[in-house]
Write a protein that holds these residues in place. Structure first.
Motif, mmCIF file in Angstrom:
data_model
loop_
_atom_site.group_PDB
_atom_site.id
_atom_site.type_symbol
_atom_site.label_atom_id
_atom_site.label_comp_id
_atom_site.label_asym_id
_atom_site.label_seq_id
_atom_site.Cartn_x
_atom_site.Cartn_y
_atom_site.Cartn_z
ATOM 1 N N VAL A 1 0.860 -1.184 0.000
ATOM 2 C CA VAL A 1 0.000 0.000 0.000
ATOM 3 C C VAL A 1 0.894 1.230 0.000
ATOM 4 C CG1 VAL A 1 -1.695 1.303 1.342
ATOM 5 C CG2 VAL A 1 -1.881 -1.175 1.188
ATOM 6 N N LEU A 2 0.578 2.160 -0.885
ATOM 7 C CA LEU A 2 1.300 3.422 -0.985
ATOM 8 C C LEU A 2 0.356 4.514 -0.504
ATOM 9 C CD1 LEU A 2 2.517 2.834 -4.640
ATOM 10 C CD2 LEU A 2 3.684 2.163 -2.535
ATOM 11 N N ILE A 3 0.733 5.214 0.549
ATOM 12 C CA ILE A 3 -0.130 6.261 1.087
ATOM 13 C C ILE A 3 0.370 7.598 0.552
ATOM 14 C CG2 ILE A 3 -1.104 7.316 3.148
ATOM 15 C CD1 ILE A 3 -0.490 4.675 4.603
ATOM 16 N N ALA A 4 -0.486 8.252 -0.203
ATOM 17 C CA ALA A 4 -0.147 9.535 -0.812
ATOM 18 C C ALA A 4 0.160 10.562 0.271
ATOM 19 C CB ALA A 4 -1.296 10.002 -1.703
ATOM 20 N N PRO A 5 1.049 11.509 -0.031
ATOM 21 C CA PRO A 5 1.465 12.493 0.984
ATOM 22 C C PRO A 5 0.319 13.229 1.671
ATOM 23 C CG PRO A 5 2.847 12.681 -0.961
ATOM 24 C CD PRO A 5 1.754 11.701 -1.293
ATOM 25 N N MET A 6 -0.681 13.670 0.945
ATOM 26 C CA MET A 6 -1.779 14.433 1.541
ATOM 27 C C MET A 6 -2.670 13.579 2.447
ATOM 28 S SD MET A 6 -1.352 17.547 0.716
ATOM 29 C CE MET A 6 -2.904 18.247 1.198
ATOM 30 N N ALA A 7 -2.594 12.261 2.325
ATOM 31 C CA ALA A 7 -3.440 11.370 3.121
ATOM 32 C C ALA A 7 -2.759 10.871 4.385
ATOM 33 C CB ALA A 7 -3.871 10.173 2.279
ATOM 34 N N GLN A 8 -1.460 11.008 4.465
ATOM 35 C CA GLN A 8 -0.715 10.370 5.545
ATOM 36 C C GLN A 8 -1.178 10.772 6.936
ATOM 37 O OE1 GLN A 8 3.442 10.954 4.566
ATOM 38 N NE2 GLN A 8 3.182 9.918 2.607
#
Length: 118
Positions: free
Chosen positions: A68-75
């Motif tokens: 899973v890759l968590i986008a910067p704005m969602a972290q």
């Protein structure tokens, strides 16, 4: 990046691991990217897409064959979230059990996150 050292920001259930791994294999993908965007009745919506590669600021969580890759704005919104995949009589899909959500719309498509400034 937002994370607690030594602890993954999200956890995946066995059903989510299986579904993400299957999507990655089918699409020859590097991972499954999760993000958030403004929208819906409650204010924010999760976004999900198959990713060809990890972005330089993506937070990467690997569990078994799932990535899973968590986008910067969602972290900052995803810390402590459990991601599941549920199959019901009428629908199937990913479910987010997120302790940072304080409200969701009636249809469950959008959420409101805790306002840390309040």
């Amino acid at each position: 990046m937002f994370a607690i050292p030594g602890k993954p920001p999200v956890t995946l259930t066995p059903a989510a691991i299986s579904q993400i791994a299957a999507l990655m294999a089918r699409e020859s993908a590097a991972g499954f990217r999760i993000g958030v965007k403004k929208g819906g009745c409650a204010g924010m919506e999760y976004t999900m897409e198959v990713a060809r590669e990890a972005g330089p600021m993506d937070l990467v969580v690997e569990e078994g064959p799932a990535r899973v890759l968590i986008a910067p704005m969602a972290q900052m919104y995803m810390i402590g979230t459990e991601i599941d995949y549920e199959v019901g009589l009428l629908e199937a899909g990913f479910k987010f059990r997120n302790p940072n959500v304080v409200e969701s719309c009636g249809c469950g498509e959008s959420v409101k996150f805790r306002d840390e400034t309040a």
